[in-house]
Motif scaffolding. Sequence first.
Motif, short mmCIF file in Angstrom:
data_model
loop_
_atom_site.label_atom_id
_atom_site.label_comp_id
_atom_site.label_asym_id
_atom_site.label_seq_id
_atom_site.Cartn_x
_atom_site.Cartn_y
_atom_site.Cartn_z
N GLU A 436 2.79 -19.47 15.87
CA GLU A 436 2.62 -20.71 15.10
C GLU A 436 1.42 -21.55 15.57
N PRO A 437 0.22 -20.96 15.60
CA PRO A 437 -0.96 -21.76 15.94
C PRO A 437 -1.31 -22.69 14.78
N ASN A 438 -2.12 -23.72 15.05
CA ASN A 438 -2.61 -24.56 13.95
C ASN A 438 -4.13 -24.39 13.76
N VAL A 439 -4.76 -23.59 14.64
CA VAL A 439 -6.17 -23.21 14.48
C VAL A 439 -6.29 -21.71 14.72
N LEU A 440 -6.97 -21.03 13.80
CA LEU A 440 -7.15 -19.57 13.91
C LEU A 440 -8.63 -19.23 13.98
N PHE A 441 -9.02 -18.44 14.98
CA PHE A 441 -10.34 -17.83 15.02
C PHE A 441 -10.14 -16.33 14.82
N LEU A 442 -10.71 -15.77 13.77
CA LEU A 442 -10.56 -14.35 13.46
C LEU A 442 -11.93 -13.68 13.51
N ASP A 443 -12.16 -12.85 14.52
CA ASP A 443 -13.45 -12.16 14.69
C ASP A 443 -13.27 -10.72 14.22
N GLU A 444 -13.84 -10.41 13.06
CA GLU A 444 -13.73 -9.09 12.42
C GLU A 444 -12.26 -8.66 12.27
N PRO A 445 -11.43 -9.45 11.60
CA PRO A 445 -10.00 -9.12 11.49
C PRO A 445 -9.74 -7.90 10.62
N THR A 446 -10.69 -7.50 9.77
CA THR A 446 -10.43 -6.41 8.83
C THR A 446 -10.66 -5.03 9.43
N ASN A 447 -11.18 -4.96 10.67
CA ASN A 447 -11.42 -3.65 11.29
C ASN A 447 -10.14 -2.83 11.31
N ASP A 448 -10.23 -1.59 10.84
CA ASP A 448 -9.12 -0.62 10.88
C ASP A 448 -7.95 -0.94 9.95
N LEU A 449 -8.07 -1.97 9.10
CA LEU A 449 -6.96 -2.30 8.20
C LEU A 449 -7.20 -1.68 6.83
N ASP A 450 -6.14 -1.16 6.22
CA ASP A 450 -6.27 -0.62 4.86
C ASP A 450 -6.17 -1.77 3.86
N ILE A 451 -6.48 -1.46 2.60
CA ILE A 451 -6.55 -2.50 1.57
C ILE A 451 -5.21 -3.17 1.35
N GLU A 452 -4.12 -2.39 1.37
CA GLU A 452 -2.80 -2.98 1.12
C GLU A 452 -2.44 -3.98 2.22
N THR A 453 -2.77 -3.64 3.48
CA THR A 453 -2.51 -4.56 4.59
C THR A 453 -3.40 -5.79 4.49
N LEU A 454 -4.65 -5.61 4.08
CA LEU A 454 -5.54 -6.75 3.89
C LEU A 454 -4.97 -7.71 2.84
N THR A 455 -4.46 -7.15 1.75
CA THR A 455 -3.86 -7.98 0.71
C THR A 455 -2.67 -8.76 1.25
N GLN A 456 -1.84 -8.11 2.09
CA GLN A 456 -0.68 -8.79 2.67
C GLN A 456 -1.12 -9.88 3.65
N LEU A 457 -2.18 -9.60 4.44
CA LEU A 457 -2.69 -10.60 5.37
C LEU A 457 -3.23 -11.81 4.60
N GLU A 458 -3.96 -11.55 3.52
CA GLU A 458 -4.49 -12.64 2.70
C GLU A 458 -3.36 -13.48 2.12
N ASP A 459 -2.27 -12.82 1.72
CA ASP A 459 -1.13 -13.54 1.16
C ASP A 459 -0.50 -14.47 2.19
N VAL A 460 -0.39 -13.99 3.44
CA VAL A 460 0.15 -14.83 4.51
C VAL A 460 -0.78 -16.01 4.78
N LEU A 461 -2.10 -15.74 4.84
CA LEU A 461 -3.07 -16.80 5.13
C LEU A 461 -3.16 -17.82 4.01
N ASP A 462 -2.84 -17.40 2.76
CA ASP A 462 -2.86 -18.34 1.62
C ASP A 462 -1.95 -19.54 1.87
N GLY A 463 -0.81 -19.30 2.49
CA GLY A 463 0.14 -20.38 2.71
C GLY A 463 0.12 -20.92 4.12
#
Length: 606
Positions: A436-463
Amino acid sequence: MAVNLVNVEAVSKVYGTRALLDAVSLGVSEGDRIGVVGRNGDGKTTLIRMLAKLEEADTGRVTHSGGLRLGVLTQHDSLDPEATVRHEVIGDMADHEWAGDAKVRDVLTGLFGGLDLPGFEKGLDTVIGPLSGGERRRIALAKLLIAEQDLIVLDEPTNHLDVEGIAWLAGHLRERRSALVCVTHDRWFLDQVCTRMWDVQRGDVFEYEGGYSDYVFARAERERIAATEEAKRQNLMRKELAWLRRGAPARTSKPRYRIEAANELIADVPPPRDTSELMKFASARLGKTVFDLEDVTVQAGPKVLLKHLTWQLGPGDRIGLVGVNGAGKTSLLRALAAAARSQGEEQPAAGKVVVGKTVKLAYLSQEVGELDPTWRVLQAVQQVKDRVDLGKGRELTAGQLCEQFGFGKEKQWTPVGDLSGGERRRLQILRLLMDEPNVLFLDEPTNDLDIETLTQLEDVLDGWPGSMVVISHDRFFIERTTDKVFALLGDGALRMLPRGIDEYLERRHRMEEAVAAAATPAASAPQSGTAPAKSSADARAAKKELQKIERQLDKISEKETKLHAQIAENATDFGRVAQLDAELRELVGEREELEMRWLELAEDAG
C-alpha cells in the motif's frame, strides 16, 4: 496470388503433462505481417521455433517452400564471442562497399545511432565477447536486417531498444518486402507493423485480421458472443478497447460498420480512470508535498546528468519519463528514492530535495529482487500483507490480488524458484502494491510481461490513488497509465512535452538533423593536404557563447516550470490558461532556436 512460404499442419507439442500446442494448423504467405500474442508459457516461442524448424513437433509437420530465405532472431544469439562486430554484421564487405549501401547505413544508424557505433569503445572493431546481452541482441538484429530474406521471424525484437529504436524498427519493417512473424508484448509496435494476429491460448491458436487494435475488438466481440470467458476477462478486454477507441487515436483499419460495432460494444464502459476523484484521494493520503526539487544537480560518478533542476511531483501526478540512454532517468529516480529513504537527509550533489512527511515510496527497479526460492507465491505475497486497500471501498485479499495478476489458485502454491522471469517480475510488482504505497516509481515495469498481464497491471493502476513516475520504452504502457510526459534529451534539463512521445521523437529527430548538418561541411571538405585547424581564438569564442546559451537555457527551463505550475493552478480559468499557453509556446520556440545554435557551436568548440 501470394505464394505460400510456410505450412504448419496439425502440429502438437507436449512438455511434461502439458500440451502447449494441440493439432495447430497455420500458414505464412508472401506479404504477411503476423504478430503473435498470448500469456507467457502458453507456447508463443515454441510455435515460432517450430515454424522456423529450430524445434521438432511431436506430431504433425512443418514445410517450407523451396529455397526459402529465412532470418530468425531468437532470445539467445549465436554470435561468435571471439569475432568483432564488423565480422558478424558487415562480413567481408569492403568499407566503401557497405558505406555506399543505403540499407546498411540505415540499419547501423537506426540501431546504434551512427555508422561509427557510438557507445562501442572500438566501433565496428569491438570484440563481441565482453558486451552486454542488450548490445549483443542489437548486433544480432542488425546482422539479420542487413541480409535479404523472404521471411523474418522475430522473438521479442523490441527488448533492449529505446523509444527511438522501436520507432525506427517499426518503420524499417513496414518498408521491407519480407514476410514477418513477430512475438512481442509491445502493443504500439504490433499496431504499427502487423496486419494479422495469432493469439496462442491453451494449446490453440486463434487468427485475427488487422493489427493489435483490431485484435482487441475482435477478441472482445468473440468472447461476448461465445460467453465462454469469465466476466473479469471480458471486462478487461472491453476496457482496453475503450482506451483504444477513445483515449488514443482510433487506429483500427476496419470498415465503418466494424468501427460502429466497436463503439456500441463500449457504450457503457466508463473512462479508464476518474482522474479528479483519484487526485482528491491522493491529496488526502499525501498532503500538498510529495517531492519538491530546488536547483538540483544529479550525478552518476563524476558525470553530471541533470543540473539546476527545479521540479515538483505533486499528489496524484502520473508522470511518464522518457529520454536518451544515459541521460539520467534512472539516476533521477534513485536520487529521489535515496532522499525518501533517509527522510530528506540524503541529498543529491547540489540543490535540495524536499520529501513530504507522509510519502510511502515503492520503487520497482530494473533488477528482479531475490526472493527465497522455497517460498510459495501466495506466501511471498502474504509476507508483505494479507489484505490491501485499493481505495474507494475496494479491498482485496492476497489471494484475490494474486489471481488478478495471473496467479490462479494452483499457481499460488508454486515455489518461487520454479517461476519464469516474467512471473517473478509479476510477483515483484504484486508485492510492491501489497505494501500500500502512496508513491510508485516503476523503472521498465513491462520487461518480461505478456500483454494479458500488462492489461491486468494497467487495470490495477487505473484505480490506484497516488503519485507515480514510469520509465518505459513501451510507448503504449506510458500513454495508457500516465497523464503527462517529461523528457531528458541529454542536455541536463527536464522538459514537459505537451504532445507526449510524438513530440519527443520529433525533437530527437531535429537534434540529429542539426548534428548531421553540422558534420556535413567537415565531411565534404577537400581531402588534399591537412584540414586547417580551428584557431584557438575561434574555439574560445565558441565556448564563451556556448556557456552564455547554457545559462539562457537554464533560465528558460525555470520559466517553463513556473508556467506549467501556473497553468495547473488556473485550470478552470480558460482565458488565463490560453494566455499562459501562448507564453509557453513562445518560450518553447526560443528554446528550440537556442538548442540548434548550441549544437552548431559545439562542433566549433570541440
